[in-house]
Design an enzyme around this catalytic site. Structure first.
Site, PDB file in Angstrom:
ATOM      1  N   ARG A  21      52.976  93.793  53.933  1.00 50.17           N
ATOM      2  CA  ARG A  21      52.589  95.182  53.637  1.00 50.17           C
ATOM      3  C   ARG A  21      53.311  96.175  54.541  1.00 50.17           C
ATOM      4  O   ARG A  21      53.635  97.284  54.107  1.00 50.17           O
ATOM      5  CB  ARG A  21      51.085  95.341  53.781  1.00 50.17           C
ATOM      6  CG  ARG A  21      50.363  94.722  52.620  1.00 50.17           C
ATOM      7  CD  ARG A  21      48.885  94.933  52.734  1.00 50.17           C
ATOM      8  NE  ARG A  21      48.233  94.568  51.495  1.00 50.17           N
ATOM      9  CZ  ARG A  21      47.003  94.090  51.412  1.00 50.17           C
ATOM     10  NH1 ARG A  21      46.293  93.909  52.505  1.00 50.17           N
ATOM     11  NH2 ARG A  21      46.483  93.783  50.260  1.00 50.17           N
TER      12      ARG A  21
ATOM     13  N   LYS B  11      37.460  83.746  37.175  1.00 52.83           N
ATOM     14  CA  LYS B  11      36.409  84.298  36.318  1.00 52.83           C
ATOM     15  C   LYS B  11      36.894  85.140  35.153  1.00 52.83           C
ATOM     16  O   LYS B  11      37.725  86.025  35.316  1.00 52.83           O
ATOM     17  CB  LYS B  11      35.511  85.183  37.176  1.00 52.83           C
ATOM     18  CG  LYS B  11      34.670  84.428  38.170  1.00 52.83           C
ATOM     19  CD  LYS B  11      33.626  85.394  38.642  1.00 52.83           C
ATOM     20  CE  LYS B  11      32.884  84.942  39.859  1.00 52.83           C
ATOM     21  NZ  LYS B  11      32.369  86.127  40.552  1.00 52.83           N
TER      22      LYS B  11
ATOM     23  N   GLY C 120      46.271  89.322  43.903  1.00 51.28           N
ATOM     24  CA  GLY C 120      46.290  88.550  45.144  1.00 51.28           C
ATOM     25  C   GLY C 120      46.760  87.115  45.043  1.00 51.28           C
ATOM     26  O   GLY C 120      47.737  86.721  45.692  1.00 51.28           O
TER      27      GLY C 120
ATOM     28  N   GLY D 227      43.846  94.926  43.545  1.00 54.26           N
ATOM     29  CA  GLY D 227      42.872  95.674  42.741  1.00 54.26           C
ATOM     30  C   GLY D 227      43.515  96.833  41.999  1.00 54.26           C
ATOM     31  O   GLY D 227      43.196  97.104  40.841  1.00 54.26           O
TER      32      GLY D 227
HETATM   33  P1  AMP Z   1      40.953  85.133  40.946  1.00 54.19           P
HETATM   34  O1  AMP Z   1      40.690  85.743  42.301  1.00 54.19           O
HETATM   35  O2  AMP Z   1      39.881  85.390  39.935  1.00 54.19           O
HETATM   36  O3  AMP Z   1      42.339  85.413  40.442  1.00 54.19           O
HETATM   37  O4  AMP Z   1      40.845  83.560  41.180  1.00 54.19           O
HETATM   38  C1  AMP Z   1      41.677  82.855  42.030  1.00 54.19           C
HETATM   39  C2  AMP Z   1      40.990  81.582  42.403  1.00 54.19           C
HETATM   40  O5  AMP Z   1      40.702  80.832  41.238  1.00 54.19           O
HETATM   41  C3  AMP Z   1      41.837  80.676  43.279  1.00 54.19           C
HETATM   42  O6  AMP Z   1      41.246  80.592  44.541  1.00 54.19           O
HETATM   43  C4  AMP Z   1      41.817  79.328  42.556  1.00 54.19           C
HETATM   44  O7  AMP Z   1      41.577  78.250  43.417  1.00 54.19           O
HETATM   45  C5  AMP Z   1      40.663  79.486  41.600  1.00 54.19           C
HETATM   46  N1  AMP Z   1      40.800  78.611  40.424  1.00 54.19           N
HETATM   47  C6  AMP Z   1      41.869  78.498  39.622  1.00 54.19           C
HETATM   48  N2  AMP Z   1      41.655  77.549  38.677  1.00 54.19           N
HETATM   49  C7  AMP Z   1      40.426  77.065  38.897  1.00 54.19           C
HETATM   50  C8  AMP Z   1      39.664  76.053  38.260  1.00 54.19           C
HETATM   51  N3  AMP Z   1      40.137  75.378  37.199  1.00 54.19           N
HETATM   52  N4  AMP Z   1      38.417  75.791  38.741  1.00 54.19           N
HETATM   53  C9  AMP Z   1      37.953  76.479  39.806  1.00 54.19           C
HETATM   54  N5  AMP Z   1      38.624  77.444  40.455  1.00 54.19           N
HETATM   55  C10 AMP Z   1      39.864  77.725  40.005  1.00 54.19           C
END
Ligand code: AMP
Length: 398
Positions: free
Chosen positions: A35, A200, A356, A379
């Protein structure tokens, strides 16, 4: 609004909002200075013109006034080193007497770093009086903090009203972030594929809905793919699932069909008997995962399936990993996608990576220089792609 590159900063004090919210270890050493480096072209141009740079940033989330662990002091030396030994002055208070005095004594070519803006709760509240006090420090306001452009804080947006139109502008980082995002959102050459992953569905609904208006293909991977699988009637074992989003997933699939957007879900998955780096692993169709097992990465067929779509695309947006890439057994999917994006980019596609964890993944696998643009704003980037107006951008344009 002025254009940064065309502006001559000679003799001017530029009050530059940067995002120096870098990670520190427990010895207060910077563990990743991306950054800080990102703001460099802007700082250098102002100094080269014969101007003075006053840097202001937030750092962490202090709760109630000044706290040593959220001080920007540990950044002074590194900032000076990065600027080839330029003296960097520091003000212990971003709006107090010392700040004004130091600012008033600055000479061309000098840099002043102000203490953490969030030591004042007025910053996040977008307080006008606080913004006005900050504005008195500089002749020109330069917003170069894309990472906080989605916040209507005092230093990121409200401050704009205290500068005339020709004394407020984006810095070079903001300019390139906005240009890259615009290229994908409004000037995308087709086919345009959006690759959305991560944990999610709920975090990504708005971005998917906006992309349904623009993309040719949407690839859905990572933990969120299993909510879609279950919504379609699949067996997902113990994989991540947001029960309350099953209807949303079906609605997205329905809208995609209506709009002729092709949604790609992983045909197979690497499954594990527990969420752990030393888990037993196997392979299964993503819609037929046995009880007691969970999908933690996309499988080899899904890698081929997704890579083919990516390699046939002219515009690529990537937000979110394909699996639990932090654990070596489940990083192959994310790495394969990074390779496919790098190859497509070499063949002439425009690729933007943002958010991120996908940024962490391209860094970890060494692909940062093989994609067209890596966004510094998590974000902010997400909200831009959700179609929202970012206060930090609107303020400069006002
Ligand atoms: P996000 O912050 O929503 O982009 O999510 C990123 C996180 O999702 C990372 O820390 C990954 O380890 C997790 N992730 C990716 N695929 C999976 C999965 N199949 N099951 C559980 N966690 C996951």
């Amino acid at each position: 609004m002025s254009e940064f590159s065309a502006y001559n900063f000679k003799g001017q004090k530029a009050l530059v909002r940067v995002d120096f919210n870098v990670p520190l270890n427990d010895k207060f050493e910077i563990t990743d200075d991306t950054r800080m480096r990102a703001a460099f072209p802007t700082i250098k141009k102002i100094l080269a013109d014969g101007g003075m740079v006053i840097l202001m940033s937030h750092f962490g989330r202090p709760k109630d006034g000044p706290e040593e662990k959220f001080s920007l002091k540990p950044l002074i030396q590194h900032l000076s080193d990065l600027l080839s030994g330029t003296t960097v002055f520091f003000a212990n208070d971003c709006v107090g007497e010392q700040a004004y005095l130091t600012a008033s004594m600055m000479r061309p070519g000098e840099v002043l770093l102000l203490e953490n803006l969030r030591f004042y709760k007025e910053e996040e509240k977008g307080d006008e009086k606080f913004a006005e006090k900050l504005s008195k420090l500089g002749d020109v306001w330069v917003n170069d903090a894309f990472g906080t452009a989605h916040r209507a804080h005092a230093s990121t947006a409200v401050i704009a009203k205290f500068f005339p139109a020709d004394k407020k502008m984006f810095g070079l980082l903001m300019e390139s972030e906005v240009a890259s995002a615009e290229k994908v959102l409004h000037k995308a050459e087709k086919p345009f594929v959006a690759i959305i992953g991560g944990a999610k569905v709920s975090d990504k609904i708005l971005i998917i809905e906006n992309l349904l208006e623009r993309a040719t293909d949407i690839i859905i991977g990572g933990g969120m793919a299993y909510t879609f699988m279950k919504a379609k009637g699949g067996q997902i074992g113990n994989s991540l699932c947001e029960e309350e989003r099953l209807d949303t997933a079906l609605e997205i699939l329905r809208k995609a069909e209506e709009k002729n957007v092709c949604i790609h879900l992983p045909s197979d998955s690497i499954i594990a008997d527990k969420f752990a780096a030393d888990a037993e692993t196997s392979v299964a169709p993503s819609n037929n995962i046995p009880d007691g097992w969970m999908g933690l990465d996309i499988g080899a067929n899904a890698c081929d399936q997704f890579s083919n779509v990516i390699k046939n695309s002219k515009t690529i947006l990537w937000n979110g990993p394909m699996g639990v890439f932090e654990m070596p057994k489940f990083q192959n999917g994310t790495k394969t996608i990074a390779i496919a994006i790098a190859e497509a980019t070499q063949d002439g596609a425009f690729s933007l990576v943002g958010g991120g964890d996908s940024v962490a993944a391209v860094n970890q696998f060494g692909f940062t220089d093989k994609v067209s643009y890596v966004s510094t704003g998590g974000g902010a980037m997400l909200e831009y792609f959700e179609g929202k107006v970012l206060p930090g951008i609107a303020a400069v344009n006002s």
